[in-house]
Design a protein around this motif. Structure first.
Motif, PDB file in Angstrom:
ATOM      1  N   GLY A 228      25.300 -21.224   3.829  1.00  0.00           N
ATOM      2  CA  GLY A 228      26.432 -20.637   3.109  1.00  0.00           C
ATOM      3  C   GLY A 228      26.783 -19.262   3.634  1.00  0.00           C
ATOM      4  N   LEU A 229      25.753 -18.441   3.864  1.00  0.00           N
ATOM      5  CA  LEU A 229      26.007 -17.089   4.393  1.00  0.00           C
ATOM      6  C   LEU A 229      26.614 -17.164   5.795  1.00  0.00           C
ATOM      7  CD1 LEU A 229      22.778 -15.232   3.214  1.00  0.00           C
ATOM      8  CD2 LEU A 229      25.096 -14.990   2.310  1.00  0.00           C
ATOM      9  N   THR A 230      26.164 -18.130   6.580  1.00  0.00           N
ATOM     10  CA  THR A 230      26.747 -18.290   7.920  1.00  0.00           C
ATOM     11  C   THR A 230      28.239 -18.609   7.823  1.00  0.00           C
ATOM     12  OG1 THR A 230      24.633 -19.082   8.800  1.00  0.00           O
ATOM     13  CG2 THR A 230      26.605 -19.597  10.064  1.00  0.00           C
ATOM     14  N   GLY A 231      28.572 -19.536   6.899  1.00  0.00           N
ATOM     15  CA  GLY A 231      29.992 -19.872   6.713  1.00  0.00           C
ATOM     16  C   GLY A 231      30.798 -18.695   6.202  1.00  0.00           C
ATOM     17  N   ILE A 232      30.204 -17.928   5.267  1.00  0.00           N
ATOM     18  CA  ILE A 232      30.920 -16.748   4.731  1.00  0.00           C
ATOM     19  C   ILE A 232      31.178 -15.747   5.834  1.00  0.00           C
ATOM     20  CG2 ILE A 232      30.687 -14.787   3.171  1.00  0.00           C
ATOM     21  CD1 ILE A 232      29.090 -16.662   1.312  1.00  0.00           C
ATOM     22  N   ILE A 233      30.149 -15.524   6.671  1.00  0.00           N
ATOM     23  CA  ILE A 233      30.333 -14.555   7.781  1.00  0.00           C
ATOM     24  C   ILE A 233      31.432 -15.023   8.715  1.00  0.00           C
ATOM     25  CG2 ILE A 233      29.192 -13.642   9.843  1.00  0.00           C
ATOM     26  CD1 ILE A 233      26.571 -13.643   8.223  1.00  0.00           C
ATOM     27  N   ALA A 234      31.438 -16.343   8.991  1.00  0.00           N
ATOM     28  CA  ALA A 234      32.474 -16.866   9.888  1.00  0.00           C
ATOM     29  C   ALA A 234      33.874 -16.651   9.294  1.00  0.00           C
ATOM     30  CB  ALA A 234      32.222 -18.353  10.138  1.00  0.00           C
ATOM     31  N   GLN A 235      34.011 -16.884   7.970  1.00  0.00           N
ATOM     32  CA  GLN A 235      35.306 -16.677   7.324  1.00  0.00           C
ATOM     33  C   GLN A 235      35.704 -15.209   7.331  1.00  0.00           C
ATOM     34  OE1 GLN A 235      37.332 -19.170   6.411  1.00  0.00           O
ATOM     35  NE2 GLN A 235      35.738 -20.568   7.185  1.00  0.00           N
ATOM     36  N   LEU A 236      34.746 -14.328   7.091  1.00  0.00           N
ATOM     37  CA  LEU A 236      35.051 -12.885   7.087  1.00  0.00           C
ATOM     38  C   LEU A 236      35.422 -12.390   8.478  1.00  0.00           C
ATOM     39  CD1 LEU A 236      32.310 -11.563   4.633  1.00  0.00           C
ATOM     40  CD2 LEU A 236      34.744 -11.916   4.181  1.00  0.00           C
ATOM     41  N   GLN A 237      34.797 -12.988   9.504  1.00  0.00           N
ATOM     42  CA  GLN A 237      35.191 -12.602  10.869  1.00  0.00           C
ATOM     43  C   GLN A 237      36.641 -12.987  11.156  1.00  0.00           C
ATOM     44  OE1 GLN A 237      32.210 -14.556  13.221  1.00  0.00           O
ATOM     45  NE2 GLN A 237      30.784 -12.807  13.149  1.00  0.00           N
ATOM     46  N   VAL A 238      37.012 -14.148  10.612  1.00  0.00           N
ATOM     47  CA  VAL A 238      38.420 -14.550  10.786  1.00  0.00           C
ATOM     48  C   VAL A 238      39.341 -13.589  10.054  1.00  0.00           C
ATOM     49  CG1 VAL A 238      40.092 -16.375  10.300  1.00  0.00           C
ATOM     50  CG2 VAL A 238      37.802 -16.981  11.108  1.00  0.00           C
ATOM     51  N   ALA A 240      38.815 -10.480   9.463  1.00  0.00           N
ATOM     52  CA  ALA A 240      38.897  -9.211  10.194  1.00  0.00           C
ATOM     53  C   ALA A 240      39.931  -9.269  11.314  1.00  0.00           C
ATOM     54  CB  ALA A 240      37.518  -8.855  10.764  1.00  0.00           C
ATOM     55  N   ASN A 241      40.150 -10.467  11.878  1.00  0.00           N
ATOM     56  CA  ASN A 241      41.098 -10.602  12.986  1.00  0.00           C
ATOM     57  C   ASN A 241      42.383 -11.315  12.569  1.00  0.00           C
ATOM     58  OD1 ASN A 241      39.217  -9.437  14.835  1.00  0.00           O
ATOM     59  ND2 ASN A 241      38.148 -11.426  14.952  1.00  0.00           N
ATOM     60  N   ALA A 242      42.578 -11.444  11.243  1.00  0.00           N
ATOM     61  CA  ALA A 242      43.754 -12.177  10.761  1.00  0.00           C
ATOM     62  C   ALA A 242      45.045 -11.418  11.118  1.00  0.00           C
ATOM     63  CB  ALA A 242      43.663 -12.377   9.267  1.00  0.00           C
ATOM     64  N   ALA A 248      44.593 -13.910   5.924  1.00  0.00           N
ATOM     65  CA  ALA A 248      43.378 -13.242   5.459  1.00  0.00           C
ATOM     66  C   ALA A 248      43.005 -13.701   4.055  1.00  0.00           C
ATOM     67  CB  ALA A 248      43.584 -11.727   5.483  1.00  0.00           C
ATOM     68  N   ARG A 249      44.032 -13.833   3.180  1.00  0.00           N
ATOM     69  CA  ARG A 249      43.749 -14.255   1.812  1.00  0.00           C
ATOM     70  C   ARG A 249      43.178 -15.690   1.801  1.00  0.00           C
ATOM     71  NH1 ARG A 249      48.335 -13.327  -0.018  1.00  0.00           N
ATOM     72  NH2 ARG A 249      47.914 -11.259  -0.915  1.00  0.00           N
ATOM     73  N   THR A 250      43.712 -16.555   2.640  1.00  0.00           N
ATOM     74  CA  THR A 250      43.208 -17.945   2.702  1.00  0.00           C
ATOM     75  C   THR A 250      41.729 -17.985   3.065  1.00  0.00           C
ATOM     76  OG1 THR A 250      45.391 -18.778   3.322  1.00  0.00           O
ATOM     77  CG2 THR A 250      43.472 -20.186   3.829  1.00  0.00           C
ATOM     78  N   LEU A 252      39.591 -15.485   2.821  1.00  0.00           N
ATOM     79  CA  LEU A 252      38.806 -14.841   1.765  1.00  0.00           C
ATOM     80  C   LEU A 252      38.519 -15.813   0.634  1.00  0.00           C
ATOM     81  CD1 LEU A 252      40.382 -11.272   1.523  1.00  0.00           C
ATOM     82  CD2 LEU A 252      38.039 -11.837   2.175  1.00  0.00           C
ATOM     83  N   GLU A 253      39.508 -16.644   0.294  1.00  0.00           N
ATOM     84  CA  GLU A 253      39.286 -17.656  -0.751  1.00  0.00           C
ATOM     85  C   GLU A 253      38.217 -18.660  -0.315  1.00  0.00           C
ATOM     86  OE1 GLU A 253      43.080 -19.323  -1.418  1.00  0.00           O
ATOM     87  OE2 GLU A 253      43.843 -17.625  -2.619  1.00  0.00           O
ATOM     88  N   ARG A 254      38.244 -19.042   0.968  1.00  0.00           N
ATOM     89  CA  ARG A 254      37.209 -19.951   1.472  1.00  0.00           C
ATOM     90  C   ARG A 254      35.827 -19.300   1.424  1.00  0.00           C
ATOM     91  NH1 ARG A 254      40.115 -22.546   6.861  1.00  0.00           N
ATOM     92  NH2 ARG A 254      41.708 -23.802   5.729  1.00  0.00           N
ATOM     93  N   ALA A 255      35.777 -18.007   1.783  1.00  0.00           N
ATOM     94  CA  ALA A 255      34.496 -17.289   1.724  1.00  0.00           C
ATOM     95  C   ALA A 255      33.982 -17.219   0.291  1.00  0.00           C
ATOM     96  CB  ALA A 255      34.648 -15.898   2.323  1.00  0.00           C
ATOM     97  N   SER A 256      34.903 -16.967  -0.657  1.00  0.00           N
ATOM     98  CA  SER A 256      34.515 -16.909  -2.068  1.00  0.00           C
ATOM     99  C   SER A 256      34.009 -18.254  -2.544  1.00  0.00           C
ATOM    100  CB  SER A 256      35.706 -16.455  -2.900  1.00  0.00           C
ATOM    101  OG  SER A 256      35.371 -16.444  -4.280  1.00  0.00           O
TER     102      SER A 256
END
Length: 416
Positions: A228-238, A240-242, A248-250, A252-256
């Motif tokens: 889960g943390l790996t997936g969250i990090i991957a979403q947050l990296q996206v 950061a470069n959105a 970015a909001r999309t 962030l919702e996936r990370a949440s």
């Protein structure tokens, strides 16, 4: 080995029997001396031999305590006692009370080959007394003597045979009891050893259970929180470069959503319950959602297929296959960089097969053990999960040719 219960009365008679018989003979001899016509020579013989018999008996008891028979000394004592009894009976037939002692001590004091000759000598003395005393006068008394002697020897032979059989039976009984006591002692020792071994096995089982539970929790944490943390990090990296706020909001919702999902998985892992995805759905539906969500997160084309007749599986089987699928997808996302992934769940008679294939970079399976020794839970973790429910896991891969992971487990139905 001799039976103590059998020997105790015999030993008592060996000690006190000759004294009682000698005393009875003396009393009977004194009372009958005038009746049987004992002359002066006979009285002198009795007066000399009775004290000698007392001394002989004392000496015999002392020798017997030091050197129990049969031996040469006991043979000499037997013959000497018989000689005293024979002469006393010659002087007065009522001294046969003392002579009868020879019947009872022959087996104890004479070697086996001399028992019957010793009994014959005693029978001669007793037969002479029974025909009226020594020496027999006339042909009729001699014939009567031999007849009485034959009867005595016949009875002696019968009783001796029964006595020897009884002694042999008692010896066998004693040996059997001794063997049973040794066997019981050996069984008790074996029981004590088994009790100690049982305690040791319980301790080892408890330690193995603790170690297995630690591995289970470690694998659960890896499969839930770590992924889960790996997936969250991957979403947050996206994020950061959105390029825009909507993208970015999309993510962030996936990370949440991943964070909430991982939190639920962590709570259920702590309580050793089934994965969140299996809480409301069966394995096919849970795998379908897992593959679909993974494809959306990674942007990879992911397909799920079910073959065969769908069955309601046992919770442990469903949880194992779902965890293996999650780990295989996680490995593909982290290492393979595939463009397409296919997951197939096959119901085949008494087996269930899960296949996860990708067209990624591939790897050399022979090099995996070197990497997993560092403590990872990748392929070795999946293999351990499959083997825990009597299944197996195979991996086929070559560099540049993609990877295929196949798990085969028994089809155990949910009977609830």
């Amino acid at each position: 080995m001799t039976n103590p219960e059998y020997q105790q009365p015999r030993a008592s008679f060996q000690t006190w029997g000759p004294w009682a018989l000698l005393a009875a003979a003396v009393v009977a001899g004194v009372m009958s001396a005038r009746v049987v016509g004992v002359d002066r020579v006979g009285l002198v013989v009795c007066a000399v031999l009775v004290p000698a018999a007392v001394v002989l008996q004392l000496w015999a008891q002392r020798v017997r305590r030091k050197r129990p028979g049969p031996n040469r000394t006991s043979v000499c004592l037997y013959l000497l006692r018989w000689a005293f009894a024979f002469v006393l009976t010659w002087a007065n037939p009522f001294f046969a009370f003392y002579a009868v002692t020879g019947y009872y001590i022959a087996v104890r004091e004479l070697p086996r080959r001399l028992v019957m000759p010793g009994l014959f000598l005693t029978a001669v003395t007793m037969s002479g007394s029974e025909i009226g005393g020594w020496p027999p006068h006339g042909v009729t008394l001699w014939l009567g003597f031999f007849l009485v002697l034959a009867v005595n020897m016949g009875m002696v032979s019968v009783f001796t045979r029964y006595a020897l059989q009884e002694e042999a039976r008692s010896l066998n009984q004693a040996e059997t009891i001794g063997e049973l006591e040794r066997t019981n002692a050996a069984l008790q020792r074996a029981l004590d050893e088994n009790a100690a071994l049982h305690a040791q096995l319980l301790l080892q089982a408890r330690e193995a259970g603790v170690a297995d539970e630690r591995r289970r929790l470690a694998a659960e944490i890896h499969d839930t929180i770590a992924q889960g943390l790996t997936g969250i990090i991957a979403q947050l990296q996206v994020v950061a470069n959105a390029p825009d706020l909507s993208t970015a909001r999309t993510h962030l919702e996936r990370a949440s959503a991943l964070a909430r999902h991982s939190l639920g998985e962590a709570r259920r892992s702590v309580h050793n319950l089934t994965p969140v995805a299996l809480a409301a759905d069966g394995l096919p539906e849970a795998l379908k959602k897992t593959v679909s969500e993974w494809g959306e997160r990674t942007g990879t084309r992911a397909e799920f297929t079910v073959t065969g007749t769908t069955e309601q599986l046992h919770d442990e089987v469903s949880a194992t296959l779902l965890r293996i699928a999650q780990e295989a997808l996680s490995n593909a996302a982290r290492h393979a960089r595939p463009t397409r992934v296919g997951v197939t769940l096959s119901f085949m008679g008494d087996e269930v097969t899960l296949d996860v294939r990708d067209d990624g970079t591939g790897f050399d399976p022979a090099a995996v053990p070197e990497r997993t020794r560092s403590g990872g839970f990748g392929l070795e973790g999946m293999r351990a999960r499959a083997e825990r429910i009597a299944g197996s896991l195979t991996v086929e891969s070559e560099p540049g040719q993609g990877t295929a992971v196949s798990a085969r487990v028994p089809l155990v139905r949910d009977d609830r």
